[in-house]
Design a protein around this motif. Structure first.
Motif, mmCIF file in Angstrom:
data_model
loop_
_atom_site.group_PDB
_atom_site.id
_atom_site.type_symbol
_atom_site.label_atom_id
_atom_site.label_comp_id
_atom_site.label_asym_id
_atom_site.label_seq_id
_atom_site.Cartn_x
_atom_site.Cartn_y
_atom_site.Cartn_z
ATOM 1 N N TRP A 176 33.380 -22.788 -61.240
ATOM 2 C CA TRP A 176 33.812 -22.531 -59.866
ATOM 3 C C TRP A 176 33.996 -21.037 -59.629
ATOM 4 O O TRP A 176 33.649 -20.531 -58.554
ATOM 5 C CB TRP A 176 35.131 -23.262 -59.593
ATOM 6 N N TYR A 177 34.524 -20.320 -60.608
ATOM 7 C CA TYR A 177 34.749 -18.875 -60.474
ATOM 8 C C TYR A 177 33.428 -18.141 -60.241
ATOM 9 O O TYR A 177 33.329 -17.272 -59.366
ATOM 10 C CB TYR A 177 35.440 -18.352 -61.734
ATOM 11 N N PHE A 178 32.398 -18.478 -61.003
ATOM 12 C CA PHE A 178 31.094 -17.837 -60.834
ATOM 13 C C PHE A 178 30.495 -18.195 -59.468
ATOM 14 O O PHE A 178 29.865 -17.357 -58.823
ATOM 15 C CB PHE A 178 30.149 -18.267 -61.962
ATOM 16 N N TYR A 179 30.709 -19.434 -59.039
ATOM 17 C CA TYR A 179 30.196 -19.851 -57.725
ATOM 18 C C TYR A 179 30.925 -19.096 -56.612
ATOM 19 O O TYR A 179 30.297 -18.625 -55.646
ATOM 20 C CB TYR A 179 30.386 -21.358 -57.568
ATOM 21 N N ALA A 180 32.246 -18.951 -56.756
ATOM 22 C CA ALA A 180 33.031 -18.229 -55.754
ATOM 23 C C ALA A 180 32.599 -16.768 -55.676
ATOM 24 O O ALA A 180 32.576 -16.172 -54.585
ATOM 25 C CB ALA A 180 34.519 -18.325 -56.094
ATOM 26 N N ALA A 181 32.248 -16.192 -56.822
ATOM 27 C CA ALA A 181 31.793 -14.797 -56.826
ATOM 28 C C ALA A 181 30.511 -14.642 -56.021
ATOM 29 O O ALA A 181 30.318 -13.632 -55.313
ATOM 30 C CB ALA A 181 31.578 -14.324 -58.258
ATOM 31 N N GLU A 182 29.624 -15.628 -56.097
ATOM 32 C CA GLU A 182 28.386 -15.569 -55.319
ATOM 33 C C GLU A 182 28.655 -15.753 -53.830
ATOM 34 O O GLU A 182 27.960 -15.183 -52.984
ATOM 35 C CB GLU A 182 27.407 -16.633 -55.821
ATOM 36 N N ILE A 183 29.668 -16.552 -53.495
ATOM 37 C CA ILE A 183 30.038 -16.700 -52.078
ATOM 38 C C ILE A 183 30.577 -15.385 -51.526
ATOM 39 O O ILE A 183 30.262 -14.979 -50.399
ATOM 40 C CB ILE A 183 31.084 -17.825 -51.919
#
Length: 245
Positions: A176-183
């Motif tokens: 989730w952290y990596f996905y949030a960084a892309e957002i």
């Protein structure tokens, strides 16, 4: 190909982790693995406690327990100690490899890892917990890889982790952290749309993969029973703050 200095680091980590078996919890894990092997199913009721026999029980570490038992029966206790050492060495090697990929010299990478080794060394024990270290390090490498690996390999790793130890929830948070960084990158105007899409699919598939266990989706809530402030928290040494003193 593994470079010579990489092999030296992995060998040093393996030898450093090759310590005698002193953790008394190992016998509980071996006995649980024995029951799984003999009965052909993962227990859902407590078969051991004197005062709570038959109470609901989540054997969240059933897969390593089964592996520990089979290993001990086939090769003896020394082989279980070797498994623990391989898990620790594998985790440190994966972290070392990640630093090397960023252009950090081997000597500098080793120095960077030392504080982490010191912080984690209290949990380098012969328990299912030890497999969480290489799983976490491997997840880091996969999340930094290209979209195909992210979409398929990450959920597989999370699925294995969910059947190995309750710390799998940290892996889901990492995805989730990596996905949030892309957002965040999307809102800043520097999006990597293929990567954003891949991480989104990886997150959904990881949640689904974590549910593929003997307890189903209920396992997702299990780790939260041991959060700070819960009745069980003070009994879980792995969750206590590191005391460098």
């Amino acid at each position: 190909l593994v470079r010579l200095e990489d092999a030296d680091q992995a060998s040093a980590a393996f030898l450093g982790a090759l310590t005698p078996v002193t953790d008394y919890d190992l016998w509980f894990h071996l006995k649980t693995g024995e029951r799984i092997a003999e009965q052909g199913e993962v227990p859902t009721r407590d078969p051991f406690s004197f005062g709570a026999e038959g109470a609901p029980w989540t054997a969240h570490s059933w897969l390593p327990e089964f592996v520990f038992y089979r290993t001990e029966r086939a090769f003896g206790l020394i082989a279980v100690a070797l498994l623990k050492s391989l898990a620790i060495a594998g985790a440190l090697y994966l972290l070392f490899l990640r630093l090397a990929r960023r252009g950090i010299a081997p000597a500098a990478a080793a120095l960077i890892l030392v504080p982490g080794i010191l912080a984690a060394s209290g949990n380098f024990v012969t328990r299912p917990l030890v497999f969480s270290f290489p799983l976490f390090a491997g997840l880091l490498l996969l999340l930094e890889a290209g979209p195909p690996a992210v979409v398929w390999a990450v959920p597989i790793l999370i699925g294995v982790w969910a059947n190995s130890h309750g710390s799998f929830i940290l892996g889901i948070f990492l995805v989730w952290y990596f996905y949030a960084a892309e957002i965040v990158a999307l809102f800043r105007g520097t999006p990597d749309l293929p990567r954003l899409s891949a991480l989104g699919r990886a997150l959904i598939l990881s949640l689904a993969a974590a549910c593929l266990n003997p307890y189903g989706p209920a396992l997702l809530a299990y780790p939260f029973l041991y959060l700070p402030g819960s009745a069980h928290y003070r009994y879980i040494t792995e969750w206590q703050p590191v005391d460098f003193g």
